[in-house]
Design an enzyme around this catalytic site. Structure first.
Site, short mmCIF file in Angstrom:
data_model
loop_
_atom_site.label_atom_id
_atom_site.label_comp_id
_atom_site.label_asym_id
_atom_site.label_seq_id
_atom_site.Cartn_x
_atom_site.Cartn_y
_atom_site.Cartn_z
N CYS A 10 0.47 3.65 -3.50
CA CYS A 10 -0.01 2.39 -2.92
C CYS A 10 1.21 1.58 -2.50
O CYS A 10 2.28 2.15 -2.28
CB CYS A 10 -0.93 1.64 -3.90
N ASN A 13 2.73 -0.01 -6.54
CA ASN A 13 2.67 0.93 -7.67
C ASN A 13 2.40 0.21 -9.00
O ASN A 13 2.89 0.63 -10.05
CB ASN A 13 3.94 1.79 -7.75
N CYS A 15 -1.05 -1.65 -9.23
CA CYS A 15 -2.51 -1.83 -9.33
C CYS A 15 -3.26 -0.52 -9.07
O CYS A 15 -3.84 0.07 -9.99
CB CYS A 15 -3.01 -2.89 -8.35
N ARG A 16 -3.26 -0.07 -7.80
CA ARG A 16 -4.13 1.05 -7.42
C ARG A 16 -3.59 2.43 -7.80
O ARG A 16 -4.33 3.23 -8.39
CB ARG A 16 -4.38 1.01 -5.91
N SER A 17 -2.35 2.74 -7.45
CA SER A 17 -1.90 4.13 -7.67
C SER A 17 -1.73 4.49 -9.14
O SER A 17 -2.03 5.64 -9.51
CB SER A 17 -0.65 4.47 -6.84
N ASP A 126 -6.75 -3.36 -1.70
CA ASP A 126 -5.73 -3.94 -2.57
C ASP A 126 -6.34 -5.09 -3.40
O ASP A 126 -6.75 -6.10 -2.84
CB ASP A 126 -4.60 -4.46 -1.68
P1 4NP Z 1 -0.84 -2.19 -5.37
O1 4NP Z 1 -1.07 -3.78 -5.31
O2 4NP Z 1 -0.21 -1.80 -4.04
O3 4NP Z 1 -2.20 -1.63 -5.55
O4 4NP Z 1 0.09 -1.94 -6.55
C1 4NP Z 1 -0.06 -4.68 -5.00
C2 4NP Z 1 0.85 -5.05 -5.96
C3 4NP Z 1 1.81 -5.99 -5.66
C4 4NP Z 1 1.88 -6.54 -4.40
C5 4NP Z 1 0.98 -6.15 -3.42
C6 4NP Z 1 0.02 -5.22 -3.73
N1 4NP Z 1 2.88 -7.53 -4.11
O5 4NP Z 1 2.87 -8.05 -2.99
O6 4NP Z 1 3.71 -7.82 -4.98
#
Ligand code: 4NP
Length: 159
Positions: A10, A13, A15-17, A126
């Protein structure tokens, strides 16, 4: 039976992955004949070394899946050689991966929700700027996508 190496990816790294890694591990453990070696990574460097988001950890804990020991890292070029499949959570992650992927490995990079010859199940949204409900929806969605991916692997040409 060989072990299939899968990287979930994602943006951050956190939340989703990491959740996708935990859920795929869990889903594969109940399927005969499939052994997965899993890892996850982000296309961005924002959260290198961080634990998964507490909301992802809590949502998966409800489902008896522990992702608290994972630590975020960024995708690097050797991942494209090492892994058999690299699963992008959304279109933006996919584009970022394809932009840095050596030509000969581009066919390993797939959109997790849009696998070849499989039902289209959509991008994993997201949830970072949303509330806990979005993390629940994310985990429900990842359960479906993981089952779908294991069915994709079951077709002999992908083993
Ligand atoms: P992820 O979610 O891509 O599913 O881990 C996010 C985590 C952090 C951020 C964006 C999306 N950020 O902008 O810090």
């Amino acid at each position: 039976m060989r072990s299939i190496k899968v990287l979930t990816v994602c943006l951050g790294n956190i939340c989703r992955s990491p959740a996708a890694q935990g859920i795929l591990e869990y889903a594969a453990s109940s399927r005969k004949g499939i052994e997965l070696q899993l890892d996850s990574a982000g296309t961005a460097a924002y959260h290198i070394g961080s634990k998964p988001d507490p909301r992802s950890i809590a949502e998966l804990k409800k489902r008896s899946i522990d992702i608290s020991k994972q630590r975020a890292r960024q995708v690097n070029e050797s991942d494209f050689d090492y892994f058999d499949w690299i699963l992008a959570m959304d279109e933006s992650n996919y584009k970022n991966l394809i932009a840095i992927c050596p030509e000969s490995f581009k066919n390993k990079v797939l959109l997790f929700g849009t696998l070849p010859n499989s039902p289209a199940l959509g991008a994993v949204k997201d949830p970072y700027y949303d509330d806990e409900k979005s993390f629940e929806a994310m985990a429900d969605h990842l359960m479906l996508l993981s089952d779908n991916f294991l069915t994709f692997l079951d077709s002999s040409s992908h083993k």
